[in-house]
Write a protein that holds these residues in place. Structure first.
Motif, PDB file in Angstrom:
ATOM      1  N   LEU A  12       0.827  -1.207   0.000  1.00  0.00           N
ATOM      2  CA  LEU A  12       0.000   0.000   0.000  1.00  0.00           C
ATOM      3  C   LEU A  12       0.863   1.259   0.000  1.00  0.00           C
ATOM      4  O   LEU A  12       0.543   2.230  -0.678  1.00  0.00           O
ATOM      5  N   VAL A  13       1.942   1.249   0.763  1.00  0.00           N
ATOM      6  CA  VAL A  13       2.825   2.416   0.807  1.00  0.00           C
ATOM      7  C   VAL A  13       3.471   2.638  -0.555  1.00  0.00           C
ATOM      8  O   VAL A  13       3.533   3.769  -1.052  1.00  0.00           O
ATOM      9  N   ARG A  14       3.945   1.575  -1.180  1.00  0.00           N
ATOM     10  CA  ARG A  14       4.568   1.716  -2.504  1.00  0.00           C
ATOM     11  C   ARG A  14       3.563   2.188  -3.553  1.00  0.00           C
ATOM     12  O   ARG A  14       3.860   3.044  -4.378  1.00  0.00           O
ATOM     13  N   THR A  15       2.367   1.607  -3.515  1.00  0.00           N
ATOM     14  CA  THR A  15       1.326   2.009  -4.453  1.00  0.00           C
ATOM     15  C   THR A  15       0.949   3.470  -4.233  1.00  0.00           C
ATOM     16  O   THR A  15       0.786   4.230  -5.186  1.00  0.00           O
ATOM     17  N   GLY A  16       0.814   3.857  -2.980  1.00  0.00           N
ATOM     18  CA  GLY A  16       0.496   5.244  -2.660  1.00  0.00           C
ATOM     19  C   GLY A  16       1.563   6.203  -3.143  1.00  0.00           C
ATOM     20  O   GLY A  16       1.258   7.298  -3.620  1.00  0.00           O
ATOM     21  N   ALA A  17       2.822   5.800  -3.037  1.00  0.00           N
ATOM     22  CA  ALA A  17       3.916   6.655  -3.507  1.00  0.00           C
ATOM     23  C   ALA A  17       3.850   6.843  -5.017  1.00  0.00           C
ATOM     24  O   ALA A  17       4.054   7.958  -5.523  1.00  0.00           O
ATOM     25  N   VAL A  18       3.560   5.782  -5.742  1.00  0.00           N
ATOM     26  CA  VAL A  18       3.474   5.884  -7.200  1.00  0.00           C
ATOM     27  C   VAL A  18       2.290   6.767  -7.609  1.00  0.00           C
ATOM     28  O   VAL A  18       2.420   7.645  -8.480  1.00  0.00           O
ATOM     29  N   VAL A  19       1.148   6.566  -6.969  1.00  0.00           N
ATOM     30  CA  VAL A  19      -0.032   7.380  -7.281  1.00  0.00           C
ATOM     31  C   VAL A  19       0.235   8.839  -6.943  1.00  0.00           C
ATOM     32  O   VAL A  19      -0.127   9.754  -7.693  1.00  0.00           O
ATOM     33  N   PHE A  20       0.904   9.089  -5.820  1.00  0.00           N
ATOM     34  CA  PHE A  20       1.250  10.449  -5.425  1.00  0.00           C
ATOM     35  C   PHE A  20       2.159  11.098  -6.467  1.00  0.00           C
ATOM     36  O   PHE A  20       1.961  12.257  -6.841  1.00  0.00           O
ATOM     37  N   LEU A  21       3.163  10.359  -6.941  1.00  0.00           N
ATOM     38  CA  LEU A  21       4.084  10.915  -7.939  1.00  0.00           C
ATOM     39  C   LEU A  21       3.376  11.225  -9.255  1.00  0.00           C
ATOM     40  O   LEU A  21       3.671  12.237  -9.895  1.00  0.00           O
ATOM     41  N   VAL A  22       2.437  10.371  -9.657  1.00  0.00           N
ATOM     42  CA  VAL A  22       1.664  10.651 -10.865  1.00  0.00           C
ATOM     43  C   VAL A  22       0.875  11.946 -10.686  1.00  0.00           C
ATOM     44  O   VAL A  22       0.833  12.806 -11.573  1.00  0.00           O
ATOM     45  N   GLY A  23       0.274  12.118  -9.519  1.00  0.00           N
ATOM     46  CA  GLY A  23      -0.455  13.340  -9.233  1.00  0.00           C
ATOM     47  C   GLY A  23       0.447  14.557  -9.177  1.00  0.00           C
ATOM     48  O   GLY A  23       0.077  15.653  -9.631  1.00  0.00           O
ATOM     49  N   ALA A  24       1.653  14.399  -8.653  1.00  0.00           N
ATOM     50  CA  ALA A  24       2.589  15.509  -8.576  1.00  0.00           C
ATOM     51  C   ALA A  24       3.039  15.949  -9.971  1.00  0.00           C
ATOM     52  O   ALA A  24       3.132  17.155 -10.258  1.00  0.00           O
ATOM     53  N   VAL A  25       3.308  14.986 -10.830  1.00  0.00           N
ATOM     54  CA  VAL A  25       3.689  15.323 -12.211  1.00  0.00           C
ATOM     55  C   VAL A  25       2.525  16.005 -12.918  1.00  0.00           C
ATOM     56  O   VAL A  25       2.715  16.990 -13.645  1.00  0.00           O
ATOM     57  N   GLY A  60      -0.812   6.429   3.632  1.00  0.00           N
ATOM     58  CA  GLY A  60      -1.145   6.530   5.052  1.00  0.00           C
ATOM     59  C   GLY A  60      -1.859   5.290   5.555  1.00  0.00           C
ATOM     60  O   GLY A  60      -1.612   4.817   6.674  1.00  0.00           O
ATOM     61  N   ALA A  61      -2.748   4.737   4.737  1.00  0.00           N
ATOM     62  CA  ALA A  61      -3.433   3.493   5.112  1.00  0.00           C
ATOM     63  C   ALA A  61      -2.434   2.350   5.245  1.00  0.00           C
ATOM     64  O   ALA A  61      -2.557   1.511   6.142  1.00  0.00           O
ATOM     65  N   GLY A  62      -1.428   2.327   4.373  1.00  0.00           N
ATOM     66  CA  GLY A  62      -0.395   1.297   4.468  1.00  0.00           C
ATOM     67  C   GLY A  62       0.420   1.426   5.739  1.00  0.00           C
ATOM     68  O   GLY A  62       0.763   0.425   6.384  1.00  0.00           O
ATOM     69  N   VAL A  63       0.734   2.651   6.125  1.00  0.00           N
ATOM     70  CA  VAL A  63       1.480   2.874   7.362  1.00  0.00           C
ATOM     71  C   VAL A  63       0.648   2.436   8.567  1.00  0.00           C
ATOM     72  O   VAL A  63       1.153   1.770   9.479  1.00  0.00           O
ATOM     73  N   LEU A  64      -0.630   2.800   8.575  1.00  0.00           N
ATOM     74  CA  LEU A  64      -1.498   2.396   9.681  1.00  0.00           C
ATOM     75  C   LEU A  64      -1.653   0.879   9.750  1.00  0.00           C
ATOM     76  O   LEU A  64      -1.690   0.295  10.833  1.00  0.00           O
ATOM     77  N   ARG A  65      -1.722   0.240   8.587  1.00  0.00           N
ATOM     78  CA  ARG A  65      -1.827  -1.223   8.565  1.00  0.00           C
ATOM     79  C   ARG A  65      -0.551  -1.861   9.116  1.00  0.00           C
ATOM     80  O   ARG A  65      -0.600  -2.847   9.854  1.00  0.00           O
ATOM     81  N   SER A  66       0.589  -1.292   8.771  1.00  0.00           N
ATOM     82  CA  SER A  66       1.869  -1.792   9.269  1.00  0.00           C
ATOM     83  C   SER A  66       1.965  -1.617  10.788  1.00  0.00           C
ATOM     84  O   SER A  66       2.431  -2.503  11.500  1.00  0.00           O
ATOM     85  N   ILE A  67       1.506  -0.475  11.285  1.00  0.00           N
ATOM     86  CA  ILE A  67       1.511  -0.226  12.729  1.00  0.00           C
ATOM     87  C   ILE A  67       0.626  -1.249  13.449  1.00  0.00           C
ATOM     88  O   ILE A  67       1.018  -1.807  14.481  1.00  0.00           O
ATOM     89  N   ALA A  68      -0.559  -1.485  12.907  1.00  0.00           N
ATOM     90  CA  ALA A  68      -1.475  -2.442  13.529  1.00  0.00           C
ATOM     91  C   ALA A  68      -0.870  -3.841  13.564  1.00  0.00           C
ATOM     92  O   ALA A  68      -0.991  -4.558  14.566  1.00  0.00           O
ATOM     93  N   GLU A  69      -0.200  -4.241  12.489  1.00  0.00           N
ATOM     94  CA  GLU A  69       0.422  -5.565  12.437  1.00  0.00           C
ATOM     95  C   GLU A  69       1.555  -5.675  13.456  1.00  0.00           C
ATOM     96  O   GLU A  69       1.688  -6.693  14.134  1.00  0.00           O
TER      97      GLU A  69
END
Length: 82
Positions: A12-25, A60-69
């Motif tokens: 989720l974190v990696r996917t979020g980073a890619v989606v964020f970069l597409v939005g930034a471009v 952020g959802a990926g980070v929260l999921r990692s924290i919960a795990e």
């Protein structure tokens, strides 16, 4: 290549980073005509800019999921040692 095993939320974190970069471009491409004096891009381009926020939420959802795990693992280890 890392020898570390992937944890919950990493994808989720990696996917979020890619989606964020597409939005930034897209944001840079959408803002450039405003500074260069060219015609603005169509509204579709402005909607693609919203991917920055979506990517941030996904990561952020990926980070929260990692924290919960990690909390589950820590509570399991502490209950097993008692």
């Amino acid at each position: 290549m890392s020898s570390e095993t992937p944890r919950a939320g990493d994808l989720l974190v990696r996917t979020g980073a890619v989606v964020f970069l597409v939005g930034a471009v897209a944001t840079m491409a959408t803002m450039a005509p405003l500074f260069l004096g060219a015609d603005p891009l169509p509204p579709v381009a402005w909607f693609v800019c919203m991917l920055m926020g979506v990517g941030f939420l996904i990561a952020g959802a990926g980070v929260l999921r990692s924290i919960a795990e990690q909390r589950r693992q820590a509570s399991g280890a502490s209950s097993a040692s008692q």
